[in-house]
Design a protein around this motif. Sequence first.
Motif, mmCIF file in Angstrom:
data_model
loop_
_atom_site.group_PDB
_atom_site.id
_atom_site.type_symbol
_atom_site.label_atom_id
_atom_site.label_comp_id
_atom_site.label_asym_id
_atom_site.label_seq_id
_atom_site.Cartn_x
_atom_site.Cartn_y
_atom_site.Cartn_z
ATOM 1 N N LYS A 35 1.755 -10.576 4.265
ATOM 2 C CA LYS A 35 3.067 -9.966 4.065
ATOM 3 C C LYS A 35 3.175 -9.222 2.744
ATOM 4 N N SER A 36 2.346 -9.621 1.772
ATOM 5 C CA SER A 36 2.398 -8.972 0.461
ATOM 6 C C SER A 36 1.022 -9.008 -0.182
ATOM 7 N N CYS A 37 0.846 -8.221 -1.230
ATOM 8 C CA CYS A 37 -0.457 -8.138 -1.893
ATOM 9 C C CYS A 37 -0.261 -7.658 -3.323
ATOM 10 N N ILE A 38 -1.322 -7.751 -4.088
ATOM 11 C CA ILE A 38 -1.380 -7.144 -5.420
ATOM 12 C C ILE A 38 -1.821 -5.702 -5.232
ATOM 13 N N VAL A 39 -1.066 -4.770 -5.764
ATOM 14 C CA VAL A 39 -1.402 -3.358 -5.660
ATOM 15 C C VAL A 39 -1.900 -2.859 -7.010
#
Length: 399
Positions: A153-157
């Motif tokens: 659902k989310s990540c480090i960009v």
Amino acid sequence: MAKTVTCIQSISLFAQLRIHFLSFVFGGWVLCKRLLKWVWDPRGSSMVLRDTPPSFLVDSSMGQHKHVKLKGTKLHYVESGPKDQPLVLLLHGFPDFWLSWRYQIPILSVNFHVVALDLKGFGDSDKPAWRSSYKIDTILNELTQFVHSLGVKSCIVIGHDLGALLGWYLVHKNPSVVSKFVAVSCPHPNVFWMTFNSTYNYQWLNYVQLPYLPELDAVKEDVKIINEYYKHLPAKDVHLDAYKYTFSRKEDWTGPINYYRNLTLFKVSEHLDQIEVPVILVTGGKDQFVSLEGIIKSTEFCEFFRLKVIEDCGHFPQQENPEIFNDVLLKYLVDRSAVPKDDSARSTSKRLINGLFGAVSNTVKYGNSVLGTVQKKTNGVVNSIPFSLTNRIPDAARN
């Protein structure tokens, strides 16, 4: 929860008309120069065909080459590291592709599930020719879908240049997709267009509003523009050949240039709250494309931030000094003990006061505004301009 506020808006009509007017002015100037040069040396503008990619672009030494198709758009990416670890999404700049992160993929993949994406229009991803395919809302929706397609659902960009510019928009429009954001060599979009280090950059951004001509100009003289961007690479460097192969055709430039044809016409709404996603800003002390003043001003848009200036580096710190750059990433993304406590934050800031002062000595005319920003962000702790500026990230935000 992601905010549903409309956060991206068009610039004023006057500003749009000004950009288009200047595009014809600079375009006419470029045409005159090219015509005179062609008359003097008709063979000087010939293109060099490059049909065979360097072997390291297609092998699996960096990771697995994969593709995913999202609503008719095929995206290419290189994947490495254990899939049960947090996802790190690497977004390259202009003119670049996944190879930009060649020194980061092996290091980050020890602790993270690493994905280095070819943005739409670049590398082995699809290259639609229409300008409308690169509208900012379209790109951000595709990036969100891409993250979800990887099962998270989310990540480090981590974004560099254009990739960081897209990252800024993403954390404003859909912050739930981004757990942490690292912006490399790129100020906030509302600052980006006003803080260039050179007149050439300003002229180029107006010039590329013209159709077709900028693409032809990019491939002239064996893609000479690549040499101008990658001056930190030796003339015989194999990576320079890889870049020239990747951008050797006119079609290879249409998508990349279309980003700038669209992005110059939009900004982030000034009525939005500060970004709550933790932001790490990294820049080279000798960046010829982006001013340090613009990077520092970008902290005004961040609730929690870190700022790191890597000395003796230009616009590509991840390539020019990968050892220090990687240490910065690991420090802020892996090592929790690197975040100072209340007592140590003051002593850390004092120890780092003199470092950044030398880096910004050439921007003394901005000193008052910069110092005001820094003091505001550090609650008066810093009385000069430090090498590393920090607005402390609380424990809840770090997790």
